[in-house]
Design a protein around this motif. Structure first.
Motif, mmCIF file in Angstrom:
data_model
loop_
_atom_site.group_PDB
_atom_site.id
_atom_site.type_symbol
_atom_site.label_atom_id
_atom_site.label_comp_id
_atom_site.label_asym_id
_atom_site.label_seq_id
_atom_site.Cartn_x
_atom_site.Cartn_y
_atom_site.Cartn_z
ATOM 1 N N ALA A 125 -38.985 31.518 7.714
ATOM 2 C CA ALA A 125 -37.907 32.472 7.427
ATOM 3 C C ALA A 125 -37.079 32.788 8.658
ATOM 4 C CB ALA A 125 -38.487 33.757 6.864
ATOM 5 N N GLY A 126 -37.622 32.553 9.862
ATOM 6 C CA GLY A 126 -36.914 32.856 11.098
ATOM 7 C C GLY A 126 -37.861 33.401 12.141
ATOM 8 N N THR A 127 -37.297 33.969 13.191
ATOM 9 C CA THR A 127 -38.089 34.616 14.232
ATOM 10 C C THR A 127 -38.459 36.016 13.761
ATOM 11 O OG1 THR A 127 -36.972 33.381 15.974
ATOM 12 C CG2 THR A 127 -38.096 35.403 16.622
ATOM 13 N N GLN A 128 -39.738 36.360 13.861
ATOM 14 C CA GLN A 128 -40.183 37.655 13.390
ATOM 15 C C GLN A 128 -40.697 38.498 14.545
ATOM 16 O OE1 GLN A 128 -42.959 36.501 10.218
ATOM 17 N NE2 GLN A 128 -41.358 37.014 8.725
ATOM 18 N N VAL A 129 -40.271 39.756 14.528
ATOM 19 C CA VAL A 129 -40.737 40.718 15.523
ATOM 20 C C VAL A 129 -41.483 41.817 14.771
ATOM 21 C CG1 VAL A 129 -40.083 42.338 17.331
ATOM 22 C CG2 VAL A 129 -38.763 40.221 17.007
ATOM 23 N N THR A 130 -42.784 41.918 15.005
ATOM 24 C CA THR A 130 -43.603 42.934 14.353
ATOM 25 C C THR A 130 -43.904 44.033 15.351
ATOM 26 O OG1 THR A 130 -44.589 41.328 12.842
ATOM 27 C CG2 THR A 130 -45.768 43.411 13.158
ATOM 28 N N VAL A 131 -43.503 45.243 15.006
ATOM 29 C CA VAL A 131 -43.678 46.403 15.887
ATOM 30 C C VAL A 131 -44.710 47.323 15.253
ATOM 31 C CG1 VAL A 131 -42.554 48.364 16.994
ATOM 32 C CG2 VAL A 131 -41.293 46.220 16.675
ATOM 33 N N THR A 132 -45.748 47.663 16.013
ATOM 34 C CA THR A 132 -46.764 48.615 15.571
ATOM 35 C C THR A 132 -46.647 49.863 16.427
ATOM 36 O OG1 THR A 132 -48.237 46.829 14.883
ATOM 37 C CG2 THR A 132 -49.218 49.020 15.198
ATOM 38 N N ALA A 133 -46.440 50.998 15.771
ATOM 39 C CA ALA A 133 -46.187 52.254 16.481
ATOM 40 C C ALA A 133 -47.481 52.853 17.005
ATOM 41 C CB ALA A 133 -45.485 53.235 15.567
ATOM 42 N N ARG A 134 -47.462 53.274 18.265
ATOM 43 C CA ARG A 134 -48.540 54.100 18.802
ATOM 44 C C ARG A 134 -48.149 55.572 18.857
ATOM 45 N NH1 ARG A 134 -49.150 52.387 23.991
ATOM 46 N NH2 ARG A 134 -48.061 50.388 23.969
ATOM 47 N N THR A 135 -46.851 55.817 18.756
ATOM 48 C CA THR A 135 -46.311 57.172 18.603
ATOM 49 C C THR A 135 -45.263 57.112 17.497
ATOM 50 O OG1 THR A 135 -44.480 56.798 20.144
ATOM 51 C CG2 THR A 135 -46.567 57.585 21.082
ATOM 52 N N LEU A 136 -44.712 58.248 17.153
ATOM 53 C CA LEU A 136 -43.557 58.266 16.266
ATOM 54 C C LEU A 136 -42.454 57.386 16.849
ATOM 55 C CD1 LEU A 136 -41.877 59.632 13.889
ATOM 56 C CD2 LEU A 136 -41.141 61.272 15.638
ATOM 57 N N LEU A 137 -41.888 56.526 16.025
ATOM 58 C CA LEU A 137 -40.711 55.739 16.399
ATOM 59 C C LEU A 137 -39.627 56.039 15.369
ATOM 60 C CD1 LEU A 137 -42.348 52.261 17.172
ATOM 61 C CD2 LEU A 137 -41.862 54.124 18.790
ATOM 62 N N ARG A 138 -38.621 56.755 15.778
ATOM 63 C CA ARG A 138 -37.588 57.172 14.823
ATOM 64 C C ARG A 138 -36.407 56.197 14.837
ATOM 65 N NH1 ARG A 138 -34.437 63.070 14.388
ATOM 66 N NH2 ARG A 138 -33.439 62.624 12.364
ATOM 67 N N GLU A 139 -36.059 55.703 13.666
ATOM 68 C CA GLU A 139 -34.885 54.843 13.450
ATOM 69 C C GLU A 139 -34.933 53.578 14.329
ATOM 70 O OE1 GLU A 139 -31.896 58.517 12.397
ATOM 71 O OE2 GLU A 139 -32.840 58.322 14.342
ATOM 72 N N LEU A 140 -36.055 52.911 14.292
ATOM 73 C CA LEU A 140 -36.273 51.692 15.061
ATOM 74 C C LEU A 140 -35.270 50.615 14.616
ATOM 75 C CD1 LEU A 140 -38.336 50.482 17.156
ATOM 76 C CD2 LEU A 140 -39.566 49.598 15.154
ATOM 77 N N THR A 141 -34.572 50.035 15.583
ATOM 78 C CA THR A 141 -33.501 49.079 15.279
ATOM 79 C C THR A 141 -33.505 47.959 16.304
ATOM 80 O OG1 THR A 141 -32.148 50.837 14.315
ATOM 81 C CG2 THR A 141 -31.009 48.818 14.927
ATOM 82 N N LEU A 142 -33.261 46.742 15.823
ATOM 83 C CA LEU A 142 -33.246 45.552 16.670
ATOM 84 C C LEU A 142 -31.818 45.016 16.746
ATOM 85 C CD1 LEU A 142 -35.404 43.764 18.144
ATOM 86 C CD2 LEU A 142 -35.406 42.324 16.114
ATOM 87 N N PHE A 143 -31.372 44.666 17.955
ATOM 88 C CA PHE A 143 -30.024 44.145 18.165
ATOM 89 C C PHE A 143 -30.084 42.738 18.786
ATOM 90 C CE2 PHE A 143 -29.505 48.767 18.294
ATOM 91 C CZ PHE A 143 -28.452 48.946 17.412
ATOM 92 N N PRO A 144 -30.469 41.722 17.996
ATOM 93 C CA PRO A 144 -30.612 40.378 18.570
ATOM 94 C C PRO A 144 -29.291 39.733 18.979
ATOM 95 C CG PRO A 144 -30.857 40.291 16.184
ATOM 96 C CD PRO A 144 -30.800 41.738 16.553
#
Length: 848
Positions: free
Chosen positions: A778-797
């Motif tokens: 499907a493409g390049t995948q970035v999996t983010v696992t939060a250790r704290t609150l992450l508000r409005e997480l956004t990726l700008f490739p």
């Protein structure tokens, strides 16, 4: 049968006057510039490498001379003697001339025109000769013409004075707008060609499509033109409906009604004989139990082929007209109720909550917008869960491709007549052009089922009331006759099955303020211009046709268009690509009200895009929560016409801003939202699907660390096309420590968040997470696992590669939760850069 020959080859263009205004590199050129038809002079000069790209840096400023210059287009073509019909006629057909044109064939003037928005047909039989022929089109400067009309009729107020766009029937935003460049074009902007015919041809075909009970009707009004030499010949008009067909459908056979292709649905007689003196025919066709055309989200979009043929007395086909139509009913419900005057679109008897966006020309040079580009942009609209596009009155009546694609995709179209933000003279020569243009475009577009409303203008009635026009006008006309007489009369005559509304905004009567929230349609612009976006919640509108918040385009778009080093919010190129009055000041004001001070340009870019998405989310969720009192929200705006800081969700290079992802979420069929009311916080569940939504709602007050503090559970059942409001009890609705707490509401897969304080005050934890990059088909995948609150997480490739796109944005995670982002368009990206700022951002990735 008739024959059409396009004349799109061999064109050249050259400046005519004033020569002293033309730069030497153009004026001293000995040969004319090769020209593309359809096209315009700017794109021709750009292709010849004679001008710099007006979309880059501040190049636009150096090209103002183009709009103040006269231009001559010319081509030569062969015309064999045997193609001269005898008896018969040859017409020069011009689908679009921009704008003040003098047309010549072999040195003889054929006609003069002054309207970009009209089609023209001129007889040229006697001017053609065997062998080589010459066709020339001289374009007078739009400025010269419009300023002359203004001097004759007297000035009129407008937002970009002294730009003279109200005095010429040309795309208004060509003269610059608060999101657009000033690039006053000239050229043959739509098809041009020769139409050879004999005996008679179809002049107008006007289908009025209605559906009631189990029967659909097509009432065809047909007019014919006869060749002078064949005035005594009878002709026959024949009409047929075939279908339905489902364009683009690739599903399993039997999942849709069986196609009726080849079946004729017509009443008797199936043809009408026109005697020698008759020009008009009426043919009524009936279709039993037609498949209804529905807006997307409400059903399918079956289309029927409508064909009209013209035959002579010997049975020879003389002419043919073919279009696709759809069977559906449409009306506006404006029946007064306890809350005022609604503005509810009703299709096939079903009230539709409008989830819309405003549409502007997709390129300042409109001839560059292909069917493929329309399809891409309209697909982006569908993917964002939209169901309506409002074609704004400062642009153009779009090409057939646009409306055909909307027919196929089920996107409703609300069409403005082309008047925007200014007082327009009602005297000659403007008045005659307005009437002819309106008739032409109503006839051209009325067969499209996607087109559901005509609107007289954009903000002109509001302007007359509130923008200090009246003392400036000193009794001069301002356009009222168009909106209250000319246009409704034309629609009633030519397109009586479709509703007309005098303006956007408009409250339903001249005796009431046009932007009254409780009546008709309204625009909300004190938010953005004067007050914070939380002020959206102070309105209880019946229908919102415009509201918006600005943000810069994607980073890759900025870097392509602006060469500033370093790039800064106030660097020269950025300032030039901000056209709104005090736009940067309003961006900063909106940012400071909620977020901490940016540390650098990267922070500013992220925070302003985030603020735009949040602002529109506040507005849309509030308006949707008011259903059915409010029955529509049309965001300003979907698209851009060049790389610019603007209100668009999709920037001038076609890249999606964070706002686009927010639109997809806030306009989904099922919406869960927490709203403040006088009595306290409430949970609203909105269901725009055709099925009931039964679920368990869970509302949890928790710390920013994710620790539960209070919980409330309640069953929720929401009927189709409706909303339910649930008051929240004090233990969850009231925070013990507002700066350290939040609310999370869930209902199935739906989530809603509420923070009790602004970001600048919240005791955010410093963002901590684990990120893993992987590859998949499907493409390049970035999996983010939060250790704290992450508000409005956004990726700008796109910061790493301009071709990179990501599937999701603005994801909020609690500690322990994960989200996976899929990047397409490229395969080789720096994995370390992908997992840290400025590529990976969240609201709380700043020091606490």
């Amino acid at each position: 049968m008739n024959h059409y020959r396009p004349l799109h080859d061999g064109w050249t263009v050259a400046p005519v006057a004033p020569r002293d205004a033309v730069p030497p590199e153009v004026a001293e050129r000995t040969d004319p510039v090769p020209a593309t038809v359809p096209g315009c002079v700017h794109t021709d000069l750009l292709a010849a490498d004679l001008i710099c790209d007006p979309f880059l840096d501040d190049n636009e400023r150096d090209l103002a001379w183009i709009g103040r210059t006269d231009w001559r287009y010319e081509t030569r073509f062969e015309w064999p003697d045997e193609e001269r019909p005898a008896p018969g006629q040859v017409d020069l057909v011009c689908e679009g001339l921009d704008t003040v044109a003098r047309i010549e064939v072999n040195g003889h003037q054929v006609a003069a025109t002054a309207n970009m928005h009209r089609r023209y047909r001129f007889p040229v039989t006697s001017l053609l000769r065997a062998g080589e022929n010459q066709l020339g089109v001289h374009f007078t400067s739009a400025y010269q013409y419009a300023e002359g009309v203004r001097e004759e009729l007297g000035d009129r107020p407008g937002p970009y004075h002294p730009e003279p766009y109200p005095f010429i029937r040309k795309m208004a935003c060509n003269f610059g707008w608060d999101w657009g460049p000033n690039v006053v074009t000239a050229g043959i902007w739509r098809q041009i060609g020769l139409h050879r015919w004999h005996t008679a041809r179809l002049d107008q075909v006007r289908p009025q499509v209605t559906v009631a009970g189990g029967e659909g009707r097509v009432d065809l009004q047909v007019s014919v033109i006869r060749a002078e030499s064949a005035a005594e010949e009878p002709v026959t008009v024949t009409a047929v409906v075939r279908g339905p067909v489902y364009p683009g459908w690739d599903g399993e056979p039997g999942q849709r009604p069986a196609a009726l292709d080849g079946q004729r649905a017509e009443v008797q007689p199936g043809h009408v004989l026109l005697g020698p003196t008759q020009r008009h025919a009426t043919v009524t066709l009936a279709v039993r139990d037609p498949a209804r055309w529905w807006p997307r989200g409400y059903g399918d979009q079956p289309l029927y082929e409508l064909e009209v043929q013209l035959h002579d007395r010997h049975g020879e086909e003389l002419d043919r007209w073919q279009r696709r139509i759809g069977f559906r009913s449409v009306r506006l419900d404006t029946t007064s109720d306890a809350d005022g005057t609604p503005y509810t679109l009703v299709v096939n008897g079903v009230p539709v909550f409008v989830r819309g966006v405003n549409w502007i020309p997709d390129d300042a040079f409109v001839t560059r917008v292909t069917r493929q580009r329309y399809a891409q942009r309209l697909d982006q609209a569908c993917e964002a869960n939209l169901n309506l596009l409002r074609v704004w009155g400062g642009g153009i009546y779009e090409s057939a491709d646009f409306y055909e694609l909307c027919d196929e995709k089920g996107l409703l179209v609300a069409q403005d007549f082309l008047f925007a933000c200014a007082a327009y003279p009602e005297e000659s020569p403007v008045a005659e052009e307005v009437a002819a243009e309106a008739r032409d475009n109503v006839l051209r577009l009325a067969h499209h089922p996607s087109l559901v409303t005509w609107t007289g203008n954009n903000e002109n009635i509001w302007g007359w009331h509130d923008w200090d026009w009246q003392p400036q006008l000193r009794g001069r006309s301002w356009g009222a006759k168009y909106y209250f007489e000319t246009l409704p009369q034309i629609v009633a005559e030519l397109d009586p099955t479709r509703p007309y509304w005098p303006g956007s905004p408009y409250s339903g009567t001249p005796h009431r303020h046009p932007n009254e929230p409780g009546h008709g349609s309204m625009h909300i612009w004190d938010v953005w211009n004067d007050v914070d976006y939380t002020h959206y919640r102070s309105y209880t509108p019946r229908f919102v046709a415009e509201f918006g918040w600005q943000a810069p385009p994607a980073y890759a778009t900025l870097r392509r268009a602006i060469s500033d080093q370093p790039l800064a919010s106030d660097s020269p190129g950025m300032r030039h690509h901000q056209k709104a009055r005090d736009g940067d000041g309003k961006l900063w004001r909106g940012l400071r009200a909620h977020l901490p001070a940016p540390r650098d340009f990267d922070d500013w870019h992220w925070y302003t895009q985030l603020t735009q998405a949040r602002a529109i989310t506040v507005g849309v969720e509030h308006f949707r929560s008011l259903r059915p009192v409010c029955m529509g929200a049309i965001v300003w705006q979907l698209n851009d016409c060049w790389p610019v800081t603007s209100w668009a969700a999709i920037d001038g290079d076609g890249r999606r801003k964070p706002l686009w992802y927010a639109l997809r979420r806030m306009f989904a069929d099922r919406l869960l939202t927490i709203q403040p009311r006088e009595e306290g916080l409430v949970l609203v569940a909105v269901n725009e699907s055709a099925e009931p939504w039964s679920t368990e709602a869970v509302v949890t007050r928790m710390s920013l660390a994710g620790e539960p503090l209070a919980k409330h559970e309640a069953p929720v059942t929401v009927a189709p096309r409706s909303a339910v409001t649930l008051p929240l009890p004090a233990p969850v609705a009231s925070a013990g420590e507002p700066i350290r707490e939040l609310l999370l509401a869930t209902a199935g897969e739906e989530r809603a968040w509420w923070f009790f304080a602004e970001d600048v005050d919240l005791a955010y934890p410093t963002a901590e997470y684990d990120a893993v990059v992987s590859r998949s088909p499907a493409g390049t995948q970035v999996t983010v696992t939060a250790r704290t609150l992450l508000r409005e997480l956004t990726l700008f490739p796109d910061r790493l590669d301009p071709a990179a796109e990501v599937d999701e944005a603005l994801v909020t995670l609690l500690p322990g939760e994960s989200a996976t982002f899929t990047i397409t368009g490229v395969t080789d990206l720096d994995e370390t850069a992908l997992t840290e700022p400025p590529v990976l951002r969240c609201t709380n990735d700043f020091p606490s």
